[in-house]
Design an enzyme around this catalytic site. Structure first.
Site, PDB file in Angstrom:
ATOM      1  N   THR A  84       8.496 -39.661 -37.873  1.00  0.00           N
ATOM      2  CA  THR A  84       8.654 -40.671 -36.842  1.00  0.00           C
ATOM      3  C   THR A  84      10.024 -40.616 -36.180  1.00  0.00           C
ATOM      4  OG1 THR A  84       8.701 -43.081 -36.441  1.00  0.00           O
ATOM      5  CG2 THR A  84       9.346 -42.326 -38.638  1.00  0.00           C
ATOM      6  N   ALA A  85      10.064 -41.079 -34.935  1.00  0.00           N
ATOM      7  CA  ALA A  85      11.335 -41.204 -34.222  1.00  0.00           C
ATOM      8  C   ALA A  85      12.123 -42.419 -34.687  1.00  0.00           C
ATOM      9  CB  ALA A  85      11.087 -41.293 -32.713  1.00  0.00           C
TER      10      ALA A  85
ATOM     11  N   LYS B 136      10.275 -33.389 -33.846  1.00  0.00           N
ATOM     12  CA  LYS B 136       9.369 -33.606 -34.980  1.00  0.00           C
ATOM     13  C   LYS B 136       8.841 -32.269 -35.496  1.00  0.00           C
ATOM     14  CE  LYS B 136       7.475 -38.222 -34.047  1.00  0.00           C
ATOM     15  NZ  LYS B 136       6.220 -38.964 -33.832  1.00  0.00           N
TER      16      LYS B 136
ATOM     17  N   ASP C  32       2.278 -39.169 -37.953  1.00  0.00           N
ATOM     18  CA  ASP C  32       3.089 -39.939 -37.020  1.00  0.00           C
ATOM     19  C   ASP C  32       2.977 -41.415 -37.404  1.00  0.00           C
ATOM     20  OD1 ASP C  32       4.410 -40.741 -34.502  1.00  0.00           O
ATOM     21  OD2 ASP C  32       2.387 -41.307 -33.857  1.00  0.00           O
TER      22      ASP C  32
ATOM     23  N   ASP D 197      17.890 -59.182 -24.963  1.00  0.00           N
ATOM     24  CA  ASP D 197      17.450 -58.007 -25.715  1.00  0.00           C
ATOM     25  C   ASP D 197      16.026 -58.183 -26.219  1.00  0.00           C
ATOM     26  OD1 ASP D 197      19.872 -56.595 -25.506  1.00  0.00           O
ATOM     27  OD2 ASP D 197      20.714 -57.645 -27.235  1.00  0.00           O
TER      28      ASP D 197
ATOM     29  N   ASP E 143       3.951 -44.639 -35.079  1.00  0.00           N
ATOM     30  CA  ASP E 143       3.586 -45.631 -34.066  1.00  0.00           C
ATOM     31  C   ASP E 143       2.192 -45.377 -33.503  1.00  0.00           C
ATOM     32  OD1 ASP E 143       6.128 -46.509 -34.522  1.00  0.00           O
ATOM     33  OD2 ASP E 143       6.947 -45.773 -32.633  1.00  0.00           O
TER      34      ASP E 143
END
Length: 329
Positions: free
Chosen positions: A187-188, A232, A80, A108, A82
């Protein structure tokens, strides 16, 4: 990928979108692995420059050749990103990079700063934050050139990767490489970001969220869904099928309870810098835990509100200052 693009237009159930996201990530990863030449492995490009000097960087492959076969082709390690490899969340660093290049507003970047502070202090992902970042990013890149985003990602993560990598996790990556195994980032984050980070670490490749593109430009839609949680696991399973991996001999590393599906797939699950839910699950399952953080309790209990407000205020002040400098230029 053309078939996947057509399928993603149709209305799909959550399980179908999960499977589609996993297949898209695996297809893109395998295509990059088979591509010739491989920029990160041998023949120029930003990822290759100074590769010999980067710790953990695999030796360059001869120009024009495919990636050499691993010594242990049936085993691999899946990491992964993060808070497992990278301190903080990759999508938020990308947000800062987009702001500095005029793609995001001050509002933002303030929101991104708050979400990043929340993530660092709580040590866990917030699904609402991830979804918000995803929709913001998709709206920004719609109609943009895929090549331009790849260049932007290289620029943004050139410094981030060097400064934000956990040394302990880097050592784990190297351990699997020394064992002759392939090592994958899962990872996303957008695939373009994932590939840069994986390249900087000398990994075999990356499984990331695939954004739909037509004619070299993003449509503003995903292929399937975000590569998160069960997606994932679907991607790892799909890649293992394509690469003939024995999942019982594979390892996986993550910090988040959201990745329990991926960790449960492999024969050697490891927990790195875990959130509370994953730590409890790991204890119950007898999974091994590695924690590379220092002063973790102090960070989470001592000054959470003050630090979060400070990060937000600092980001906002920086945004205002930058806006004024641009106005005066």
């Amino acid at each position: 990928m053309a078939v996947l693009r057509r399928l993603t237009q149709a209305r799909r159930s959550p399980s179908e979108r999960t499977a589609l996201a996993g297949e898209a990530a695996a297809e893109a990863a395998e295509a990059a692995l088979r591509a010739e030449p491989q920029p990160d492995a041998g023949t120029g490009g930003p990822a290759a420059e100074g590769a010999e000097d980067r710790p953990g960087k695999a030796p360059k492959a001869p120009a024009g050749n495919h990636t050499p076969e691993p010594d242990d082709p049936r085993a691999a390690a899946f990491f992964d990103c993060d808070n497992t490899i990278l301190r903080g969340a990759a999508i938020f660093y990308l947000g800062v990079g987009l702001y500095r290049r005029g793609f995001l507003t001050r509002r933002d970047i303030a929101r991104f700063a708050w979400q990043q502070a929340w993530f660092r202090l709580n040590g866990a992902e917030d699904p609402d934050h991830i979804s918000d970042a995803q929709h913001t990013a998709l709206g920004i890149v719609a109609g943009k050139s895929t090549a331009d985003l790849e260049v932007l990602c290289e620029e943004v993560f050139e410094q981030v990767v060097a400064d934000k990598i956990w040394p302990g996790t880097r050592a784990l990556v190297q351990m699997h490489q020394d064992a002759g195994q392939r090592v994958w980032l899962v990872t996303a984050a957008p695939l373009e970001v994932a590939r840069v980070i994986a390249g900087r670490l000398g990994m075999t490749g990356a499984l990331g969220t695939v954004a739909e593109a037509e004619g070299g430009r993003y449509t503003g839609r995903l292929v399937g869904e975000l590569l998160h949680g069960p997606a994932k696991a679907a991607a790892v399973r799909a890649l293992a099928r394509r690469e003939h991996l024995d999942l019982d001999r594979c390892a996986a590393y993550s910090d988040s309870a959201n990745d329990i599906p991926m960790l449960s797939l492999v024969g050697h699950p490891y927990v790195v810098n875990p959130d509370g839910a994953l730590r409890r699950h790991a204890r119950a399952q007898g999974w091994r835990v590695r924690d590379f953080r220092t002063g973790r309790k102090a960070a989470r209990v001592g000054l959470p509100a003050a630090v979060a407000v400070g990060v937000l205020a600092g980001a906002t002040a920086a945004a205002v200052a930058l806006h004024r400098r641009r106005s005066c230029a």
